[in-house]
Enzyme design. Sequence first.
Site, short mmCIF file in Angstrom:
data_model
loop_
_atom_site.label_atom_id
_atom_site.label_comp_id
_atom_site.label_asym_id
_atom_site.label_seq_id
_atom_site.Cartn_x
_atom_site.Cartn_y
_atom_site.Cartn_z
N TYR A 186 0.84 -1.22 0.00
CA TYR A 186 0.00 0.00 0.00
C TYR A 186 0.87 1.26 0.00
O TYR A 186 0.63 2.19 -0.76
CB TYR A 186 -0.90 -0.06 1.23
CG TYR A 186 -1.90 1.06 1.38
CD1 TYR A 186 -3.10 1.06 0.67
CD2 TYR A 186 -1.68 2.11 2.28
CE1 TYR A 186 -4.04 2.07 0.84
CE2 TYR A 186 -2.61 3.12 2.45
CZ TYR A 186 -3.79 3.10 1.73
OH TYR A 186 -4.72 4.10 1.89
N LYS A 202 1.11 4.26 -2.77
CA LYS A 202 0.77 5.63 -2.39
C LYS A 202 1.96 6.58 -2.57
O LYS A 202 1.78 7.77 -2.83
CB LYS A 202 0.27 5.69 -0.94
CG LYS A 202 -1.07 4.95 -0.73
CD LYS A 202 -2.16 5.51 -1.61
CE LYS A 202 -3.52 4.91 -1.32
NZ LYS A 202 -4.56 5.39 -2.24
P1 NDP Z 1 -13.28 2.73 1.07
O1 NDP Z 1 -12.72 1.36 1.22
O2 NDP Z 1 -14.32 3.21 2.00
O3 NDP Z 1 -13.83 2.90 -0.42
C1 NDP Z 1 -13.05 2.56 -1.52
C2 NDP Z 1 -13.88 2.69 -2.78
O4 NDP Z 1 -13.05 2.27 -3.88
C3 NDP Z 1 -15.11 1.79 -2.76
O5 NDP Z 1 -16.21 2.49 -3.31
C4 NDP Z 1 -14.70 0.63 -3.66
O6 NDP Z 1 -15.75 0.05 -4.38
C5 NDP Z 1 -13.80 1.33 -4.67
N1 NDP Z 1 -12.91 0.40 -5.34
C6 NDP Z 1 -12.06 -0.49 -4.78
N2 NDP Z 1 -11.42 -1.17 -5.74
C7 NDP Z 1 -11.88 -0.72 -6.93
C8 NDP Z 1 -11.61 -1.04 -8.28
N3 NDP Z 1 -10.72 -1.98 -8.61
N4 NDP Z 1 -12.27 -0.39 -9.27
C9 NDP Z 1 -13.18 0.56 -8.95
N5 NDP Z 1 -13.49 0.91 -7.69
C10 NDP Z 1 -12.85 0.28 -6.69
O7 NDP Z 1 -12.00 3.71 1.06
P2 NDP Z 1 -11.80 5.15 1.73
O8 NDP Z 1 -12.94 6.03 1.40
O9 NDP Z 1 -11.41 4.97 3.13
O10 NDP Z 1 -10.48 5.65 0.96
C11 NDP Z 1 -10.53 6.32 -0.28
C12 NDP Z 1 -9.12 6.60 -0.74
O11 NDP Z 1 -8.42 7.34 0.25
C13 NDP Z 1 -8.31 5.35 -1.00
O12 NDP Z 1 -7.47 5.53 -2.12
C14 NDP Z 1 -7.50 5.20 0.26
O13 NDP Z 1 -6.31 4.48 0.04
C15 NDP Z 1 -7.23 6.65 0.60
N6 NDP Z 1 -6.94 6.85 2.02
C16 NDP Z 1 -7.85 6.54 3.00
C17 NDP Z 1 -7.54 6.73 4.33
C18 NDP Z 1 -8.50 6.40 5.43
O14 NDP Z 1 -8.12 6.55 6.61
N7 NDP Z 1 -9.71 5.97 5.13
C19 NDP Z 1 -6.23 7.25 4.74
C20 NDP Z 1 -5.36 7.54 3.66
C21 NDP Z 1 -5.71 7.35 2.35
P3 NDP Z 1 -16.53 -1.24 -3.86
O15 NDP Z 1 -17.53 -0.69 -2.90
O16 NDP Z 1 -17.13 -1.77 -5.14
O17 NDP Z 1 -15.52 -2.15 -3.23
#
Ligand code: NDP
Length: 246
Positions: A155, A159
Amino acid sequence: MIKLKGQTALITGGSRGIGREVMEKLAIAGANVCFIDLISDVAGQVEAEMKEHGVECAFFEGNVADLDQCTKIADAIQERFSKIDILVNNAGITRDSLFMRMSRDNWDDVININLSGIFNMCKAVIRPMVKSKYGRIINLSSIVGFTGNAGQVNYSSAKAGLIGFTKSLAKEVASRNVTCNAIAPGFIKSDMTDKLDESQKKAMLANVPMKRMGTLEDIANGVLFLVSPMADYITGTTLHINGGMF
Ligand code: NDP
């Protein structure tokens, strides 16, 4: 108030978490919002919620790790809305384990979605953005891309990698008024962090000078700023939103 009326935004992973909050902020500002998810049982509900803000909303089922699917979806959005002004590369997954136990599949999945997914989506939208001399691209990084984190070699590599991607693409397209920036959230309350147990959460909070987890809105506000006219002269940079952690 920031106004994005008439603009079209594409958000990956918009069904929940940060992506959904970003969609809402952009919709309230007047942008039409499109989103991509692997499968979404809440897509209809999200579409209805966004439309309540008086904008268009369209869901596309697809995998950001698949270039062909990304291209087809971007083409369909261009056809329907005639342009894509904003791309928010938000979709991301975690497959955590210590490196000694990390499988090659868990490395590949995270790199393919979190890093190559950004390549695929940018590839799918960049020509029309350059041609129309307008584009705002935001890539979701993470604090661990800067600090590293035990259990997240895959990860944190993705990132950190997307930061180099963001800086380089920014330089290539700056003269065409296309900006490319990253946001690096810290410890944000979401489905991703709800998976942590209480002792892990407590340990993480101890490292947050502001002594609270970030909210989805804290991150969405950063996206809204970077796609707004207030950030017209900002490109190739990373906005750290982490309560002072880094
Ligand atoms: P979530 O896990 O809540 O949501 C992730 C979303 O990405 C879901 O809607 C999921 O869809 C979608 N997704 C996953 N894989 C794919 C794919 N292959 N193609 C299309 N859509 C996909 O994540 P967060 O909201 O927590 O995080 C959002 C971003 O922020 C991410 O990039 C994460 O790494 C980054 N981030 C988050 C942090 C946190 O504390 N939450 C901290 C730092 C960074 P589905 O529902 O279909 O699985």
